[in-house]
Structure formats: structure tokens, C-alpha cells
Design a protein around this motif. Sequence first.
Motif, PDB file in Angstrom:
ATOM      1  N   UNK A 127      10.348 -50.126  73.664  1.00 56.41           N
ATOM      2  CA  UNK A 127      10.981 -50.570  72.454  1.00 56.41           C
ATOM      3  C   UNK A 127      12.716 -50.396  72.357  1.00 56.41           C
ATOM      4  N   UNK A 186      14.442 -52.759  68.468  1.00 57.65           N
ATOM      5  CA  UNK A 186      13.669 -53.735  68.037  1.00 57.65           C
ATOM      6  C   UNK A 186      12.183 -53.920  68.413  1.00 57.65           C
ATOM      7  N   UNK A 205      14.438 -50.544  75.264  1.00 59.81           N
ATOM      8  CA  UNK A 205      15.129 -51.314  76.194  1.00 59.81           C
ATOM      9  C   UNK A 205      15.346 -52.450  75.842  1.00 59.81           C
ATOM     10  N   UNK A 206      16.396 -52.976  76.657  1.00 60.93           N
ATOM     11  CA  UNK A 206      17.057 -54.345  76.260  1.00 60.93           C
ATOM     12  C   UNK A 206      16.997 -55.524  77.346  1.00 60.93           C
ATOM     13  N   UNK A 235       7.428 -64.977  72.738  1.00 62.38           N
ATOM     14  CA  UNK A 235       7.546 -66.531  72.996  1.00 62.38           C
ATOM     15  C   UNK A 235       7.378 -66.858  74.299  1.00 62.38           C
ATOM     16  N   UNK A 238       9.095 -59.675  75.061  1.00 62.40           N
ATOM     17  CA  UNK A 238       8.898 -58.749  73.846  1.00 62.40           C
ATOM     18  C   UNK A 238       8.618 -59.505  72.309  1.00 62.40           C
ATOM     19  N   UNK A 239       9.362 -60.365  72.558  1.00 62.62           N
ATOM     20  CA  UNK A 239       9.163 -61.275  71.031  1.00 62.62           C
ATOM     21  C   UNK A 239       8.008 -62.269  71.004  1.00 62.62           C
ATOM     22  N   UNK A 253       8.669 -60.468  66.250  1.00 61.92           N
ATOM     23  CA  UNK A 253       9.691 -59.248  66.224  1.00 61.92           C
ATOM     24  C   UNK A 253      11.193 -60.206  65.941  1.00 61.92           C
ATOM     25  N   UNK A 254      12.034 -59.334  65.587  1.00 62.58           N
ATOM     26  CA  UNK A 254      13.228 -59.549  65.204  1.00 62.58           C
ATOM     27  C   UNK A 254      13.922 -59.314  66.778  1.00 62.58           C
ATOM     28  N   UNK A 255      15.036 -60.256  66.719  1.00 62.44           N
ATOM     29  CA  UNK A 255      15.751 -60.215  68.079  1.00 62.44           C
ATOM     30  C   UNK A 255      16.539 -58.737  68.048  1.00 62.44           C
ATOM     31  N   UNK A 256      16.233 -58.213  69.334  1.00 66.90           N
ATOM     32  CA  UNK A 256      16.830 -56.860  69.491  1.00 66.90           C
ATOM     33  C   UNK A 256      18.393 -56.704  69.380  1.00 66.90           C
ATOM     34  N   UNK A 309      13.408 -60.446  76.603  1.00 64.21           N
ATOM     35  CA  UNK A 309      13.457 -60.601  75.130  1.00 64.21           C
ATOM     36  C   UNK A 309      12.321 -61.489  74.883  1.00 64.21           C
TER      37      UNK A 309
END
Lengths: 277, 166
Positions: A120, B92, A122-123, A277, A274-275, B13-16, A271
Motif C-alpha cells: 500500500x 492509497x 508503493x506507487x 480495474x 491495485x485499484x 480504492x481511491x487513486x493513490x 495502479x
Amino acid sequence: MKSKIATAILLSSLVLPASAFDLNLDSIKGALQQVKTATEDVPEPKEIEIGGGVASNLLGAAPLVKNAAVQKYVNDVGRWLALQTERPDLPWQFAVLDDDDVNAFAAPGGYVFITKGLLMHMKSESELAGVLAHEISHVLRKHHLNAIRKGARTDLMVEFGSEVAKQKGASQSLIKLANAGTQLYARGLDKEDEFEADRMGVVIAARAGYDPYGLPAVLQTLQSLNAKDSKLALMFKTHPAPADRLGQLDQLMTGRFDSFEGHPDLTSRFQAVMNGK
Amino acid sequence: MRLSGLTLVAGLALACGLAQAGDTAFAVRPTALKEKPYTDAKTLDNLAQNAKVEIIGRHGSWDKVKIGDETGWVKMLSLRLGEAAQKTGDSGFKTLFNVASTGGSGGTMTTGVRGLSEEKLNNPHPDPQALEDMHRLAVSKDEAQRFARAGNLAAGKMDYLPAPAK
């Protein structure tokens, strides 16, 4: 070490037939292999067996995150990284543990874990790759296996080395070694093992085509977190300070890694997974 | 836990954000402030050793920083975060994981001994079923190669780095 070898030979002679007339080449070879297991190389199948025991214990402490897409993604990244190493054929397995602690673990034989708490923070995929490559390096260099072996009684290693793997369930010697391996996570490895895993990790990430600054980026994030946060306590206790780890990578990477500047960090793919999608 | 029970929780989840945004850092050596995150980009300014900056973003090996009224890019490894950094938040995905793991709304949930505590690691209990689930999550070499191609990741050669001189 010599006394360990002597003990091992003595102990293995006890499990051989008592009469000298019964000795044959196979049993001598077997005894030598047992001594070897106790003192030098643990054969790969045995390494994987110990790793499985340790992994089972870790999963007993924290369950798998129940998200198949995230688990598959972490396995894809990890397996691709492992293919760029000297042990591409180990049964590499990766998992996200459902735990808020910020940490990652490697177990012998190709088991790698990362906590939800660390993920959580990490980007990008390159950051995930940097951390997984650090853990993969521990497996490659057998850091945990060597620490387990050094700490174990010689007769325990001899006993384990002489056993045929059970189809179901674990032998007493495997349980003992796996427990020792799990307790090692509470104490940590030698600090030099951690620095070595950092040095190797950035190279493995670069070989796999990633922006190799993923690991330093995560270390910088860790540096930005409150060191007093209990979620970081175990990781900080068992690893060198992020500033020291960044210091080493700074010394080694500056100038050498400029040509990797444009390599993908795959932020959007990370992303998206993780989101959900 | 059976693998078939794994569920995909989507789109919660929200965008990080950036974990380190707003942190103060200092330069460990004199370093160039660049207009863009590239070595050959225009140099806007030269930061002195120990110059304090505010990190406002990151791109690859570069941190986007603010110093006074000026913003630009500095090599990440030329910066160290200062003592002042005090953050407990994260970037996030919280909603996704909270819902996935507890089925609840992400409120406080106390469970006594925390998962990966030293106590639990020192008194281990195996979970062979979860280990089997983990085996089933592993991917093949072929799958990993397809995944790499989809991300335009090209494998290359590079030797491991020697330990730095002490």
C-alpha cells in the motif's frame, strides 16, 4: 566446524548397520551425503522442503490477501524477475500477506512474501519489482538457509538430510528447522546480507527491463514514515536504517545506472491492478 | 481458505497519492536542479550541500522538489529525508484491501495479537492449506514472459555490483 563434522560422522555411523560386514558403498555414500547436508550444501529439494515449512508458518501468522488479481500480478512480476537470475528453475512462488505491518520476507527454495502494508506504500510496478528482487536475492544467496543451518544442531541437520520427504505432513526434524527459520524473521539476518540483497536487487530489476530506481524509491518512502509507527517496528529492527541502505545504493548506482533512466516504471499497470480495474 | 473462495473486489480504492509528498529533505552533495527529470535537461539552479527542499513528486530516479519559489527536479539519491519527517499515512488502496480482508467498512478492528508480531513468529503454527493455495497462485515461465512483453519489458544483461569499499 571440524568438531561439527566429527559429530556428524559419529552420528551418521550410528544410523548405519552396526556390523562392518554390512557396510557397502551405498551406505557410505549415504552417510557422506548426510554429513554434507549438515556441514556444507543442503541439496535443492531439501532447501525447498525447509522453505515450504517456513512459508506454511508465515501463512499461519498472516493469511493470503483474498484478491486473485493482486496475487497473480505479484507472481507475474516476481517470476519475470527470477527468470533473470542464476536460479530461474526454482519453484518460485510469491504472495501478498493480509497484514498491515510494513515488511517483506523470503524463505529458502523460492518463497517470497510481501505484506499488504508495504504494498500500500508503493506507487509503481518498478517499486514492487525492486522489493521482490531484494527478496529474490536472499533466496539466491541462501541467506536464510545458511542462517538456519548455522543455528541448528548438527544431529538435527543429519537427521533431516537422511529423511525421505513425506507425502503428507512434516517430519519432526523439518518442523524444528522450519520453526527456527520462522523465528529468524523476528531477529533478522546479518546486516551485510541485507546490503548484499539491495546491491543484487537493483541489478535484477535492471536486467528485467525495469527502472532500477524502484528499490531506492521504496527506501525513500520508508524513510519518510514515522519510525515510531508500530507497523514498521519489526522491519526497522531487522534491517539496516533506510538512510544507510540509500547511502550504499547512492555510492554504487550513481553514474552506473544512467542508461536505465528511460526504462519503464509501469505506474499505470500497477495502479490499475491495485485499484481493481 | 480455498483458492476458489478468492474474490476480486474491484474499483473501490481511491487513486493513490504520493507517500512522500510534502516531506522535507536535504541535499547530501551539491546537486543540479533540473527543469525536467532528465540528466540532459536544462539546469535551473545549483543546490548547495545541505540545501533544504520540499519533495512534491517523483518520476523514476528523480524527485520533484520545491525550494523557495522555484520548482524543479533533483536526482533522488542526492537527497535524504530530514528528521522532521513524520508520516503514518500510506499512498492509497486502503479501501480495496480493507473491504477485501474484513468485509467491513474499514473501521477500526482490534484483534489482540497482531499478525506478524514477534510473538507469533517465535511461536509458529503452520497453515498447510494456505501453502497449497500459494502453490496454485504460482505462474509459469511462459506466463511471466507474456506479462513482460505486455509491459514492454526487455531483458538485458548486467553484472552484479561489488560491495563498496569500506
